[in-house]
Design a protein around this motif. Structure first.
Motif, PDB file in Angstrom:
ATOM      1  N   ASN A   1       0.879  -1.176   0.000  1.00  0.00           N
ATOM      2  CA  ASN A   1       0.000   0.000   0.000  1.00  0.00           C
ATOM      3  C   ASN A   1       0.913   1.222   0.000  1.00  0.00           C
ATOM      4  N   HIS A   2       0.956   1.917  -1.132  1.00  0.00           N
ATOM      5  CA  HIS A   2       1.904   3.023  -1.354  1.00  0.00           C
ATOM      6  C   HIS A   2       1.143   4.334  -1.326  1.00  0.00           C
ATOM      7  N   LYS A   3       1.497   5.219  -0.388  1.00  0.00           N
ATOM      8  CA  LYS A   3       0.832   6.529  -0.292  1.00  0.00           C
ATOM      9  C   LYS A   3       1.881   7.631  -0.288  1.00  0.00           C
ATOM     10  N   PRO A   4       2.161   8.186  -1.468  1.00  0.00           N
ATOM     11  CA  PRO A   4       3.146   9.266  -1.567  1.00  0.00           C
ATOM     12  C   PRO A   4       2.529  10.604  -1.177  1.00  0.00           C
ATOM     13  N   SER A   5       3.277  11.669  -1.385  1.00  0.00           N
ATOM     14  CA  SER A   5       2.804  13.015  -1.074  1.00  0.00           C
ATOM     15  C   SER A   5       1.615  13.380  -1.955  1.00  0.00           C
TER      16      SER A   5
END
Length: 267
Positions: free
Chosen positions: A120-124
């Protein structure tokens, strides 16, 4: 295997009404794995379990929002037991210090000899931080690549990436360009099923929950489910991919984001 990614907007915007929409929707969809963004977890409340009910194993990001929608962050839920849980801090520079950008990398003990690796990838989120999103993509991709080099696991990667398909960070994930002398290839589940159809997951023109400062912006696809490629294409087959929570129920939207659900099969 049915996998959903869904940004749930924390407890903002008439949460009691939205809660009912999300609870009913997830009960009907019955996913096996869910990647949540902007889900609130505090000492006395777990929004993921509130939405899904019993029957799921859950991993939570520890680095979460400390002001505003307190406790908001990312989580992974699975009907199968979870193994090793790893967390990546994606605050890669001074412009990312005010938001807990991160990734959860979780072993899911599905019905195969080796665990499924769910990311689960949550960048800016800020519109003008694509440079940072590129660095964040490389950080997560390198981390996952090191695991897969040892284990050979299948990888499902998803989340709210806050970037359109043409952005450098998404092109990198899709194997269309390299970044920082590194490259990977993940297949976009939506694209595999629908080609170049728009498939907006953040639609200010339709969704009344979208905050006012976004309402003159583009409808766009910024939420993704991706399957890692080996040397010869994706290691899992994407049999279906559809938008979920894509309209109001009795006048109420579940979130300001439209989610995605993919049905995946082992070749």
């Amino acid at each position: 295997m049915r996998v959903i990614t869904q940004n749930v907007l924390g407890r903002q915007q008439d949460w009691p009404t939205r809660r009912a929409v999300l609870q009913a929707g997830f009960a009907e969809l019955a996913p096996d794995v869910v990647l949540f963004q902007e889900a609130v977890v505090t000492e006395d409340y777990d929004q993921v379990r509130d939405i899904l009910g019993d029957g799921y194993h859950v991993a939570h990001q520890t680095n979460r929002v400390v002001d505003g929608d307190v406790g908001s962050g990312i989580s992974v839920a699975s009907r199968w037991p979870l193994g090793v849980e790893r967390e990546i801090d994606l605050r890669v520079g001074p412009r990312t210090a005010d938001f807990p950008a991160g990734a959860l990398v979780v072993d899911v003990q599905w019905d195969r000899p080796e665990p499924l690796l769910v990311v689960n990838h949550k960048p800016s989120w800020a519109t003008d931080l694509e440079y940072e999103r590129e660095a964040q993509a490389v950080t997560t991709a390198r981390f996952v690549a090191e695991i897969v080099a040892r284990t050979g696991q299948h990888v499902v990667l998803g989340g709210d990436f806050d970037a359109m398909p043409e952005a450098g960070s998404i092109r990198f994930w899709r194997g269309l360009q390299s970044l920082d002398a590194f490259s990977v290839a993940y297949r976009d589940a939506w694209e595999l099923v629908h080609g170049q159809a728009p498939g907006a997951t953040f639609a200010p023109s339709e969704n009344g929950l979208v905050e006012r400062h976004w309402q003159t912006d583009l409808d766009r696809r910024i939420d993704y489910l991706l399957v890692r490629c080996g040397r010869a294409g994706p290691t899992l087959r994407v049999a279906e991919c559809e938008r979920v929570f894509a309209g109001p129920v009795a006048g109420a939207w579940g979130s300001d984001h439209i989610g995605l659900m993919a049905r995946l099969e082992v070749w």
